[in-house]
Design a protein around this motif. Structure first.
Motif, PDB file in Angstrom:
ATOM      1  N   ARG A 103       0.812  -1.217   0.000  1.00 14.58           N
ATOM      2  CA  ARG A 103       0.000   0.000   0.000  1.00 14.58           C
ATOM      3  C   ARG A 103       0.848   1.272   0.000  1.00 14.58           C
ATOM      4  O   ARG A 103       0.309   2.371  -0.042  1.00 14.58           O
ATOM      5  N   SER A 104       2.151   1.119   0.063  1.00 13.89           N
ATOM      6  CA  SER A 104       3.037   2.274   0.180  1.00 13.89           C
ATOM      7  C   SER A 104       3.218   2.961  -1.173  1.00 13.89           C
ATOM      8  O   SER A 104       3.822   2.398  -2.086  1.00 13.89           O
ATOM      9  N   ASP A 105       2.731   4.177  -1.292  1.00 12.82           N
ATOM     10  CA  ASP A 105       2.904   4.901  -2.551  1.00 12.82           C
ATOM     11  C   ASP A 105       4.371   5.277  -2.806  1.00 12.82           C
ATOM     12  O   ASP A 105       4.820   5.237  -3.957  1.00 12.82           O
ATOM     13  N   PRO A 106       5.153   5.624  -1.755  1.00 14.17           N
ATOM     14  CA  PRO A 106       6.590   5.833  -2.009  1.00 14.17           C
ATOM     15  C   PRO A 106       7.276   4.592  -2.584  1.00 14.17           C
ATOM     16  O   PRO A 106       8.201   4.708  -3.396  1.00 14.17           O
ATOM     17  N   LEU A 107       6.823   3.402  -2.168  1.00 10.74           N
ATOM     18  CA  LEU A 107       7.384   2.181  -2.747  1.00 10.74           C
ATOM     19  C   LEU A 107       7.068   2.103  -4.234  1.00 10.74           C
ATOM     20  O   LEU A 107       7.946   1.792  -5.055  1.00 10.74           O
ATOM     21  N   TRP A 108       5.822   2.392  -4.613  1.00 12.96           N
ATOM     22  CA  TRP A 108       5.469   2.347  -6.028  1.00 12.96           C
ATOM     23  C   TRP A 108       6.203   3.421  -6.821  1.00 12.96           C
ATOM     24  O   TRP A 108       6.489   3.237  -8.006  1.00 12.96           O
ATOM     25  N   HIS A 109       6.514   4.524  -6.163  1.00 17.94           N
ATOM     26  CA  HIS A 109       7.341   5.549  -6.812  1.00 17.94           C
ATOM     27  C   HIS A 109       8.710   4.969  -7.172  1.00 17.94           C
ATOM     28  O   HIS A 109       9.185   5.116  -8.309  1.00 17.94           O
ATOM     29  N   ARG A 110       9.332   4.282  -6.215  1.00 21.32           N
ATOM     30  CA  ARG A 110      10.635   3.658  -6.478  1.00 21.32           C
ATOM     31  C   ARG A 110      10.532   2.605  -7.576  1.00 21.32           C
ATOM     32  O   ARG A 110      11.378   2.540  -8.475  1.00 21.32           O
ATOM     33  N   LEU A 111       9.491   1.785  -7.492  1.00 21.35           N
ATOM     34  CA  LEU A 111       9.333   0.719  -8.489  1.00 21.35           C
ATOM     35  C   LEU A 111       9.109   1.292  -9.889  1.00 21.35           C
ATOM     36  O   LEU A 111       9.674   0.797 -10.869  1.00 21.35           O
ATOM     37  N   THR A 112       8.291   2.331  -9.988  1.00 22.85           N
ATOM     38  CA  THR A 112       8.040   2.941 -11.292  1.00 22.85           C
ATOM     39  C   THR A 112       9.306   3.548 -11.862  1.00 22.85           C
ATOM     40  O   THR A 112       9.551   3.499 -13.070  1.00 22.85           O
ATOM     41  N   SER A 113      10.130   4.099 -10.987  1.00 20.93           N
ATOM     42  CA  SER A 113      11.382   4.708 -11.436  1.00 20.93           C
ATOM     43  C   SER A 113      12.366   3.667 -11.948  1.00 20.93           C
ATOM     44  O   SER A 113      12.930   3.808 -13.033  1.00 20.93           O
ATOM     45  N   VAL A 114      12.560   2.584 -11.192  1.00 23.97           N
ATOM     46  CA  VAL A 114      13.597   1.614 -11.569  1.00 23.97           C
ATOM     47  C   VAL A 114      13.142   0.682 -12.694  1.00 23.97           C
ATOM     48  O   VAL A 114      13.965   0.231 -13.495  1.00 23.97           O
ATOM     49  N   ILE A 115      11.845   0.400 -12.785  1.00 28.90           N
ATOM     50  CA  ILE A 115      11.362  -0.519 -13.825  1.00 28.90           C
ATOM     51  C   ILE A 115      10.997   0.226 -15.099  1.00 28.90           C
ATOM     52  O   ILE A 115      11.347  -0.195 -16.205  1.00 28.90           O
ATOM     53  N   TRP A 116      10.317   1.357 -14.965  1.00 30.73           N
ATOM     54  CA  TRP A 116       9.804   2.052 -16.152  1.00 30.73           C
ATOM     55  C   TRP A 116      10.523   3.359 -16.457  1.00 30.73           C
ATOM     56  O   TRP A 116      10.218   4.018 -17.447  1.00 30.73           O
ATOM     57  N   GLY A 117      11.467   3.748 -15.590  1.00 29.51           N
ATOM     58  CA  GLY A 117      12.245   4.947 -15.855  1.00 29.51           C
ATOM     59  C   GLY A 117      11.464   6.231 -15.733  1.00 29.51           C
ATOM     60  O   GLY A 117      11.835   7.252 -16.309  1.00 29.51           O
ATOM     61  N   ARG A 118      10.381   6.234 -14.976  1.00 31.57           N
ATOM     62  CA  ARG A 118       9.542   7.416 -14.822  1.00 31.57           C
ATOM     63  C   ARG A 118       9.898   8.172 -13.555  1.00 31.57           C
ATOM     64  O   ARG A 118       9.986   7.588 -12.472  1.00 31.57           O
ATOM     65  N   THR A 119      10.107   9.474 -13.679  1.00 31.57           N
ATOM     66  CA  THR A 119      10.432  10.305 -12.523  1.00 31.57           C
ATOM     67  C   THR A 119       9.276  11.236 -12.149  1.00 31.57           C
ATOM     68  O   THR A 119       9.372  11.957 -11.163  1.00 31.57           O
ATOM     69  N   HIS A 120       8.234  11.272 -12.955  1.00 23.82           N
ATOM     70  CA  HIS A 120       7.043  12.047 -12.611  1.00 23.82           C
ATOM     71  C   HIS A 120       5.819  11.255 -13.051  1.00 23.82           C
ATOM     72  O   HIS A 120       5.870  10.463 -13.989  1.00 23.82           O
ATOM     73  N   THR A 121       4.719  11.494 -12.354  1.00 24.03           N
ATOM     74  CA  THR A 121       3.513  10.716 -12.609  1.00 24.03           C
ATOM     75  C   THR A 121       2.460  11.550 -13.319  1.00 24.03           C
ATOM     76  O   THR A 121       2.357  12.757 -13.113  1.00 24.03           O
ATOM     77  N   MET A 122       1.672  10.883 -14.160  1.00 25.98           N
ATOM     78  CA  MET A 122       0.541  11.518 -14.829  1.00 25.98           C
ATOM     79  C   MET A 122      -0.776  11.023 -14.245  1.00 25.98           C
ATOM     80  O   MET A 122      -1.842  11.289 -14.794  1.00 25.98           O
ATOM     81  N   HIS A 123      -0.700  10.297 -13.130  1.00 25.83           N
ATOM     82  CA  HIS A 123      -1.894   9.740 -12.499  1.00 25.83           C
ATOM     83  C   HIS A 123      -1.971  10.177 -11.044  1.00 25.83           C
ATOM     84  O   HIS A 123      -1.061  10.839 -10.525  1.00 25.83           O
ATOM     85  N   ASP A 124      -3.046   9.784 -10.359  1.00 24.65           N
ATOM     86  CA  ASP A 124      -3.271  10.241  -8.988  1.00 24.65           C
ATOM     87  C   ASP A 124      -2.321   9.603  -7.989  1.00 24.65           C
ATOM     88  O   ASP A 124      -2.098  10.149  -6.913  1.00 24.65           O
TER      89      ASP A 124
END
Length: 446
Positions: free
Chosen positions: A85-106
């Protein structure tokens, strides 16, 4: 507009078995961050482990496999499920897997899910195709309708034309939303005002022309761009390619020995580096680009690692933009390179030799990631890549490979005709046809 699902030459899913594909579906709980009072392992430790498991799965089986690994991990116990449920965790995962540093979603979990599903669409060839239209009134010279370069951002596609204009399209509605031009000045040849490269750093759009000028415009601002750097063709040669990011602008020149690469600070717009002899063998051709259509002399691209990769048909080099005086790598190519097939993503680059053999290498180490045969020998192949896939267009046919194993996947299109430029990110592919049509494919999760 049309929706399509390209037929794949391989029936395998990138994740392997059907079980793995089902593991990619997300069933994690709500986004509220919560810790169990009686947890045995501290949350930060579990989060670090989760990230490492995702990285390992991505490297060994591909980025789509990370979702299955995460789904299995979060089922270990209630403590580990709480970590999901940790959104900071998903931030890390999105960065390392998909190379995204900013989000376009909620939330970052939603961003991760969106990127995963979009990658699934790209893997399967599910896209929506459209042809972009613009008003060509006022273009006096037919050469002016030739699109020479393309650049994508999350929200826009920018197209640079031979008459020195940049046309901007909104990716959400496919509409032409702006045209940027420059103040007139003396020309040094028929194509001296042709746009050679574009950088989009919202809200700015930065573009360069063959005569060496660099212009800056605001996306929602005036149509006449400000000149940030006034070129000097006699002293510098022709500016044959231009790229950059928020931090840097990088240009490749041909025509004057020892001045092939220039680097500017994107914030101050100040020049910080001039050097290399990369294009010295193509000096004469550099002058010809100002007056006639020639083969592409070279390309330069930047990565997310603050490095630039530049190439000609004979050689390629990697520069650390923080210390460009000393190239990280400088390699000659015995079999020659097809310059128009050269491209980079965040951390790798692709090149095709004269035999049609494509090789993907990591930028920092030159480690080979994969190789595959394009079956296009001694043909002018136009190519591009994103984080997971390479696209090559030859004889009007666009073919797609995944770049984790080098498998050919499908034919995206077999009737685009001649192509002057191509670009891809993880959601869109755009191609500029020699008939002035702009083709766009959207793989976004619907």
């Amino acid at each position: 507009m049309s929706s399509s699902s390209s037929s794949s030459s391989s029936s395998e899913d990138v994740n392997g078995s059907g079980t793995r594909r089902r593991g990619g579906d997300f069933g994690a709980p709500s986004l509220t961050r919560r810790r169990a009072n009686n947890e045995i392992w501290p949350g930060p430790f579990v989060e670090d482990l989760v990230v490492q498991v995702a990285i390992d799965a991505s490297r060994s089986l591909g980025r789509l496999a990370a979702a299955a690994a995460l789904a299995n991990l979060f089922q270990v116990c209630s403590t580990w499920q709480a970590v999901s449920r940790s959104d900071p965790l998903w931030h890390r995962l999105t960065s390392v897997i998909w190379g995204r540093t900013h989000t376009m979603h909620d939330s970052w979990r939603e961003e991760y899910m969106y990127r995963h599903r979009t990658a699934q669409n790209f893997r399967a060839g599910r896209s929506i195709y459209d042809t972009l239209h613009f008003d060509s009134a006022g273009v006096e010279n037919p050469d002016g309708l030739t699109c020479r370069c393309l650049t994508l951002s999350d929200t826009h596609l920018a197209c640079g034309f031979a008459d020195g204009t940049v046309r901007l399209f909104d990716l959400a509605n496919r509409q032409h939303v702006g045209t940027f031009d420059t103040h007139p000045r003396d020309r040094f040849g028929r194509f001296s005002r042709a746009v050679s490269g574009i950088v989009i750093t919202d809200p700015r759009i930065v573009f360069a022309t063959l005569d060496g000028d660099i212009h800056v415009a605001i996306i929602d601002g005036e149509s006449i761009a400000r000149t940030a750097h006034l070129g000097n063709v006699v002293n510098d040669g022709a500016l044959v390619d231009f790229t950059g990011c928020d931090r840097w602008w990088v240009a490749l020149y041909a025509g004057v020995p020892g001045r092939a690469v220039r680097v500017w600070d994107g914030n101050t717009e100040g020049l910080v580096y001039v050097n290399t002899n990369l294009t010295d063998p193509e000096a004469v051709m550099g002058w010809h680009t100002l007056t006639e259509l020639t083969d592409t002399i070279g390309r330069v691209r930047v990565t997310s690692q603050q490095s630039a990769v530049a190439c000609t048909s004979l050689r390629y080099m990697v520069l650390d933009l923080r210390n460009p005086e000393f190239p990280l790598h400088d390699q000659e190519c015995r079999r020659g390179l097809t310059v128009t097939s050269f491209d980079t993503n965040n951390d790798a680059f692709i090149m095709v030799d004269s035999r049609g053999l494509a090789t993907v290498r990591r930028v920092d180490t030159l480690e080979e990631v994969c190789r595959f045969n394009t079956r296009q020998q001694n043909v002018n192949v136009m190519g591009c890549m994103n984080q997971g896939y390479a696209l090559m267009c030859g004889a009007g046919v666009i073919r797609v490979w995944e770049i984790e194993q080098g498998r050919r996947l499908y034919i995206l299109s077999d009737n685009v005709g001649g192509v002057n430029a191509m670009v891809a990110d993880d959601r869109h592919v755009a191609a500029a046809g020699s008939d002035s049509r702009i083709h766009l494919w959207d793989f976004g999760a619907q």
